[in-house]
Scaffold this motif. Structure first.
Motif, mmCIF file in Angstrom:
data_model
loop_
_atom_site.group_PDB
_atom_site.id
_atom_site.type_symbol
_atom_site.label_atom_id
_atom_site.label_comp_id
_atom_site.label_asym_id
_atom_site.label_seq_id
_atom_site.Cartn_x
_atom_site.Cartn_y
_atom_site.Cartn_z
ATOM 1 N N UNK A 26 0.833 -1.207 0.000
ATOM 2 C CA UNK A 26 0.000 0.000 0.000
ATOM 3 C C UNK A 26 0.868 1.258 0.000
ATOM 4 N N UNK A 27 1.982 1.209 0.752
ATOM 5 C CA UNK A 27 2.885 2.365 0.775
ATOM 6 C C UNK A 27 3.558 2.530 -0.585
ATOM 7 N N UNK A 28 4.047 1.411 -1.148
ATOM 8 C CA UNK A 28 4.727 1.479 -2.449
ATOM 9 C C UNK A 28 3.783 2.023 -3.518
ATOM 10 N N UNK A 29 2.493 1.697 -3.413
ATOM 11 C CA UNK A 29 1.518 2.179 -4.395
ATOM 12 C C UNK A 29 1.405 3.702 -4.400
ATOM 13 N N UNK B 204 3.923 -1.730 -12.571
ATOM 14 C CA UNK B 204 2.865 -2.067 -11.603
ATOM 15 C C UNK B 204 2.355 -0.850 -10.842
ATOM 16 N N UNK B 205 3.243 0.144 -10.619
ATOM 17 C CA UNK B 205 2.896 1.314 -9.798
ATOM 18 C C UNK B 205 3.212 2.588 -10.580
ATOM 19 N N UNK B 206 2.170 3.236 -11.087
ATOM 20 C CA UNK B 206 2.365 4.382 -11.970
ATOM 21 C C UNK B 206 2.837 5.628 -11.236
ATOM 22 N N UNK C 66 11.850 7.042 -14.379
ATOM 23 C CA UNK C 66 10.887 6.994 -15.483
ATOM 24 C C UNK C 66 11.179 8.144 -16.447
ATOM 25 N N UNK C 67 11.228 7.835 -17.712
ATOM 26 C CA UNK C 67 11.466 8.867 -18.729
ATOM 27 C C UNK C 67 10.316 9.870 -18.697
ATOM 28 N N UNK C 68 10.608 11.172 -18.523
ATOM 29 C CA UNK C 68 9.513 12.161 -18.441
ATOM 30 C C UNK C 68 8.716 12.305 -19.729
#
Length: 306
Positions: free
Chosen positions: A213-216, A246-248, A267-269
């Motif tokens: 839940x925290x990682x999300x 998995x986590x956007x 993540x590539x902007x």
């Protein structure tokens, strides 16, 4: 857009007293992980005509102070001209070390959101080393008043004022509540999370304790080698980089690699499905006395964020 006059940053975590005990190899073998810290200190005081007892070094610790001191650093380590205001949420006891802890936070200009005090002592963590071999200590943790930390309430007005929320080795149930409340109040805010030893603690079930839940809710995740292995196994990941798909919310994954420095994945902007990476190699040769250039992760995390 008007530039920010100040970056508000909150750190939520334990306070502790760290004890470092270095013993001769023969005395070291008489310690074991089932001993209490009081038993360890009592044994350390015994000489009985044998070798001299080992040295004991006491230091205020816990991530609120060990990470916070770098976040609040009033020096030239920051690349930002915007000043940080650092606030902390922790729990303290009624012992002398708790008073020293408050004094240390005040000196560093780290503000306590509220003074949460419980009868007793702050947590203690003992590291017992054999002289000449500091890589395999016996580590013993005692909660003290920190056992009440999971029950504290965090003021939502306090959370809403923060630009960045840092959860460095934060008790999972507290971290889950804080992350979810913060995200609902501040969708554009940044959450930084390091699960730390809680991932390996048998008292915390991975599925029900709130780690996922925290990682999300997390934007920046910091993991060392054992933590990467545990997450990969328990979340059935082909690669730790699968966390990005998995986590956007996840934008940055910092992977510390002991002697080999660290790798920063981001993540590539432009192309949100592409992942960039940067390897940070140590500038000092491996043969040097520095065993791990990223240390315990506290200085690394605090300085990286600044």
């Amino acid at each position: 857009m008007r530039p920010k006059e100040q970056i508000n940053l909150a750190i939520i975590g334990d306070s502790a007293l760290d004890l470092f005990i270095e013993e001769s190899p023969s005395r070291f073998t008489r310690y074991n992980p089932t001993m209490t810290i009081d038993q360890i200190l009592e044994y350390n005081r015994k000489t009985d005509g044998e070798e001299p007892r080992g040295s004991v070094y006491k230091r205020l610790g816990g991530p609120v102070l060990t990470v916070g001191q770098y976040l609040a650093g009033r020096d030239l380590t920051s690349q930002s001209s915007t000043p940080f205001k650092v606030s902390a949420v922790t729990i303290l006891g009624t012992d002398p070390f708790s008073e020293r802890y408050k004094d240390a936070l005040q000196t560093l200009q780290i503000e306590l959101d509220e003074e949460r005090t419980s009868q007793g002592t702050i947590a203690r963590c003992a590291y017992i080393y054999a002289h000449g071999n500091v890589t395999k200590p016996i580590i013993i943790w005692e909660d003290g008043v920190n056992k009440h930390f999971k029950d504290i309430k965090i003021n939502k007005h306090f959370l809403a004022r923060q630009d960045i929320l840092v959860l460095p080795i934060t008790e999972p149930s507290v971290g889950k509540r804080a992350a979810e409340d913060y995200r609902s109040l501040k969708p554009e805010g940044t959450i930084v999370y390091n699960p730390g030893p809680y991932l390996q603690d048998s008292r915390y079930d991975f599925e029900s304790s709130g780690f996922k839940d925290i990682i999300a809710q997390t934007n920046m995740l910091v993991l060392n080698r054992p933590e990467r292995i545990i997450l990969k196994e328990r979340m059935n990941l082909r690669s730790i980089l699968q966390l990005f798909s998995n986590y956007l919310n996840l934008d940055v994954l910092i992977s510390t690699k002991d002697k080999d420095g660290s790798i920063i994945f981001s993540r590539d902007p432009i192309d949100k499905h592409a992942i960039l990476h940067s390897r940070q190699k140590p500038t000092i040769e491996r043969e040097s006395l520095i065993e791990n250039p990223t240390g315990a992760g506290d200085a690394f995390l605090g300085t990286f964020l600044r």
